[in-house]
Design a protein around this motif. Structure first.
Motif, mmCIF file in Angstrom:
data_model
loop_
_atom_site.group_PDB
_atom_site.id
_atom_site.type_symbol
_atom_site.label_atom_id
_atom_site.label_comp_id
_atom_site.label_asym_id
_atom_site.label_seq_id
_atom_site.Cartn_x
_atom_site.Cartn_y
_atom_site.Cartn_z
ATOM 1 N N UNK A 306 0.826 -1.204 0.000
ATOM 2 C CA UNK A 306 0.000 0.000 0.000
ATOM 3 C C UNK A 306 0.863 1.258 0.000
ATOM 4 N N UNK A 307 1.965 1.209 0.740
ATOM 5 C CA UNK A 307 2.872 2.351 0.812
ATOM 6 C C UNK A 307 3.824 2.470 -0.344
ATOM 7 N N UNK A 308 3.652 1.618 -1.383
ATOM 8 C CA UNK A 308 4.451 1.700 -2.605
ATOM 9 C C UNK A 308 5.937 1.526 -2.323
ATOM 10 N N UNK A 309 6.269 0.646 -1.373
ATOM 11 C CA UNK A 309 7.655 0.330 -1.053
ATOM 12 C C UNK A 309 8.435 1.559 -0.578
ATOM 13 N N UNK A 310 7.734 2.455 0.134
ATOM 14 C CA UNK A 310 8.344 3.664 0.684
ATOM 15 C C UNK A 310 8.052 3.736 2.181
ATOM 16 N N UNK A 311 9.003 4.224 3.006
ATOM 17 C CA UNK A 311 8.787 4.257 4.461
ATOM 18 C C UNK A 311 7.577 5.081 4.883
ATOM 19 N N UNK A 312 7.375 6.239 4.253
ATOM 20 C CA UNK A 312 6.244 7.075 4.623
ATOM 21 C C UNK A 312 4.917 6.412 4.322
ATOM 22 N N UNK A 313 4.812 5.811 3.144
ATOM 23 C CA UNK A 313 3.589 5.104 2.788
ATOM 24 C C UNK A 313 3.364 3.891 3.665
ATOM 25 N N UNK A 314 4.464 3.209 4.001
ATOM 26 C CA UNK A 314 4.364 2.066 4.910
ATOM 27 C C UNK A 314 3.828 2.493 6.265
ATOM 28 N N UNK A 315 4.332 3.596 6.801
ATOM 29 C CA UNK A 315 3.855 4.097 8.092
ATOM 30 C C UNK A 315 2.369 4.435 8.034
ATOM 31 N N UNK A 316 1.934 5.025 6.917
ATOM 32 C CA UNK A 316 0.512 5.345 6.756
ATOM 33 C C UNK A 316 -0.337 4.083 6.745
ATOM 34 N N UNK A 317 0.112 3.076 5.985
ATOM 35 C CA UNK A 317 -0.633 1.823 5.926
ATOM 36 C C UNK A 317 -0.680 1.115 7.262
ATOM 37 N N UNK A 318 0.460 1.074 7.965
ATOM 38 C CA UNK A 318 0.488 0.429 9.279
ATOM 39 C C UNK A 318 -0.415 1.164 10.263
ATOM 40 N N UNK A 319 -0.418 2.494 10.187
ATOM 41 C CA UNK A 319 -1.299 3.264 11.060
ATOM 42 C C UNK A 319 -2.762 2.997 10.774
ATOM 43 N N UNK A 320 -3.116 2.870 9.488
ATOM 44 C CA UNK A 320 -4.505 2.590 9.113
ATOM 45 C C UNK A 320 -4.945 1.232 9.641
ATOM 46 N N UNK A 321 -4.130 0.209 9.391
ATOM 47 C CA UNK A 321 -4.498 -1.128 9.846
ATOM 48 C C UNK A 321 -4.445 -1.226 11.366
#
Length: 422
Positions: A306-321
């Motif tokens: 979901x975060x497109x293999x980027x740390x910021x996007x990963x943090x957003x996805x982890x926060x959502x889930x």
């Protein structure tokens, strides 16, 4: 008169499919809009749990293991190795953290959990990078092997504790790790939150959750996310590692030791997953239990995608889930309130797509908004099975909606052999 014309600077044109990066003002505007929406829903329903400090703290806690698993996947896949064995490596972390924490102390247990996950990463690296086993086959094997070993050892090592009625899949309790609270600020924000002032109290609740009862593992996880960005995108080491996931043959031609960087990335991947597992058995709970990870390794991979293999996007996805997961555990009634918030979001999305003249997506979004609103209006609670399934449903929906913008590393999952491009 000269007919020569001055050279003009051509306006920049985006390539097809290229998306503009979100700037800091846009991100802050989106965050403010989300808080405003939750404040409105809280005022309408009288349920302010969506932005309460307790909910934010719980969401952070639920996001840590997901985020660490996703961070492990990011490191491995940026080097070109698919690591679906993160679930098994998390199990290794849960077991080693609880076991060594009980025998020695929680700090040594935390290090042991990281080491156990890294050992699982080393096994995956040997099989995929060294031997050339298919990445998926190796990951599935690790997910089957490690949990079985941990359960077997736990039954053998603690027979007295098992016979006392704790259950064969549970270890003795371990000492807890310290938490961090900024006393004066936390108390002041808690008072403002208690007044339930529109928007102001919601902001206070969100900030209060960030400064109250934070585990040291949560702080470490945030530091690792930020550090990953600087290491992988701001250093020569990171550039070389990412080149191994984009074009290993070209990287090899420039003198990069592709094998070394792949090994480092996959071992680090396991270490991150082990840290996420340690959070589950040493912070979220004080014992190791069979099935404790609850497929969070896979949800971590979904967050990374979901975060497109980027740390910021990963943090957003982890926060959502993490938010949806903690919501159904902490206050099931808030899941019903969330239906109204989702209905408003889908209605706004329909309006935006209609403005952009994308009629089919606009109609679909509008129908979804109407369905969610009808569901909210005709029910008082959401059934327990649906509440439990909420994080997984969100995972599927988010991946489906974000599939069009994904761009994985080009050599991700490919078997690499030195000199194969010659």
């Amino acid at each position: 008169m000269s007919t020569a014309t001055e050279p003009r600077t051509k306006p920049s044109v985006k390539a097809p499919g290229q998306r503009a990066r979100l700037s800091l003002p846009v991100i802050l505007l989106l965050v403010s809009g989300a808080i405003l929406l939750f404040a409105f829903v809280g005022a309408v329903t009288g349920n302010h749990e969506l932005t309460s400090s307790g909910q934010v703290t719980a969401a952070l806690g639920a996001a840590v293991p997901i985020g660490m698993a996703g961070l492990g996947g990011l490191w491995a896949e940026r080097a070109g190795v698919v690591n679906i064995g993160l679930e098994g490596m998390m199990v290794a972390g849960t077991f080693a953290g609880a076991w060594v924490g009980y025998l020695v102390n929680p700090w040594v247990g935390l290090l042991a959990a990281i080491a156990a996950g890294a050992a699982g990463g080393l096994l995956h690296a040997v099989l995929t990078v060294g031997v050339g086993v298919d990445h998926i086959v190796s990951g599935v094997g690790i997910n089957l092997l490690i949990p079985g070993i941990c359960l077997y050892v736990n039954r053998i090592y603690y027979p007295d504790y098992v016979s006392a009625g704790a259950g064969a899949s549970q270890s003795p309790p371990t000492p807890g790790l310290p938490t961090i609270t900024i006393g004066g600020l936390s108390t002041w924000l808690d008072k403002i939150e208690g007044h339930h002032w529109f928007f102001v109290s919601d902001v206070a609740g969100l900030l209060g959750g960030l400064v109250t009862d934070l585990s040291v593992v949560t702080v470490l996880a945030v530091a690792l996310l930020v550090g990953t960005y600087f290491v992988l995108w701001r250093t020569t080491f990171g550039l070389r590692l990412r080149s191994c996931g984009e074009n290993p043959t070209a990287a090899e031609s420039l003198g990069v030791n592709v094998y070394k960087y792949k090994y480092i990335a996959v071992i680090a991947s396991g270490g991150f997953a082990g840290l996420g597992g340690a959070y589950l058995s040493m912070v979220a709970a004080s014992v190791y239990r069979d099935g404790q990870t609850g497929n969070r390794g896979y949800i971590g991979l979904a967050s990374m995608i979901f975060g497109n293999w980027l740390p910021g996007g990963l943090a957003t996805g982890a926060g959502l889930f993490g938010f949806t997961d903690s919501l159904q555990l902490r206050d099931p009634d808030s899941v019903h309130v969330l239906l109204l918030a989702l209905a408003i979001i889908m209605a706004l999305l329909a309006a935006w797509q209609g403005y952009r003249r994308k009629l089919v997506p606009a109609v679909v979004s509008l129908v979804a908004a109407g369905g969610l609103a009808l569901w909210y209006a005709t029910t008082d609670v959401v059934q327990r099975p649906l509440i439990v399934a909420t994080p997984y449903v969100i995972t599927l929906v988010v991946l489906a909606l974000s599939a069009q913008r994904l761009r994985p590393p080009k050599a991700d999952g490919q078997i690499y052999r030195k000199g194969q491009g010659k």
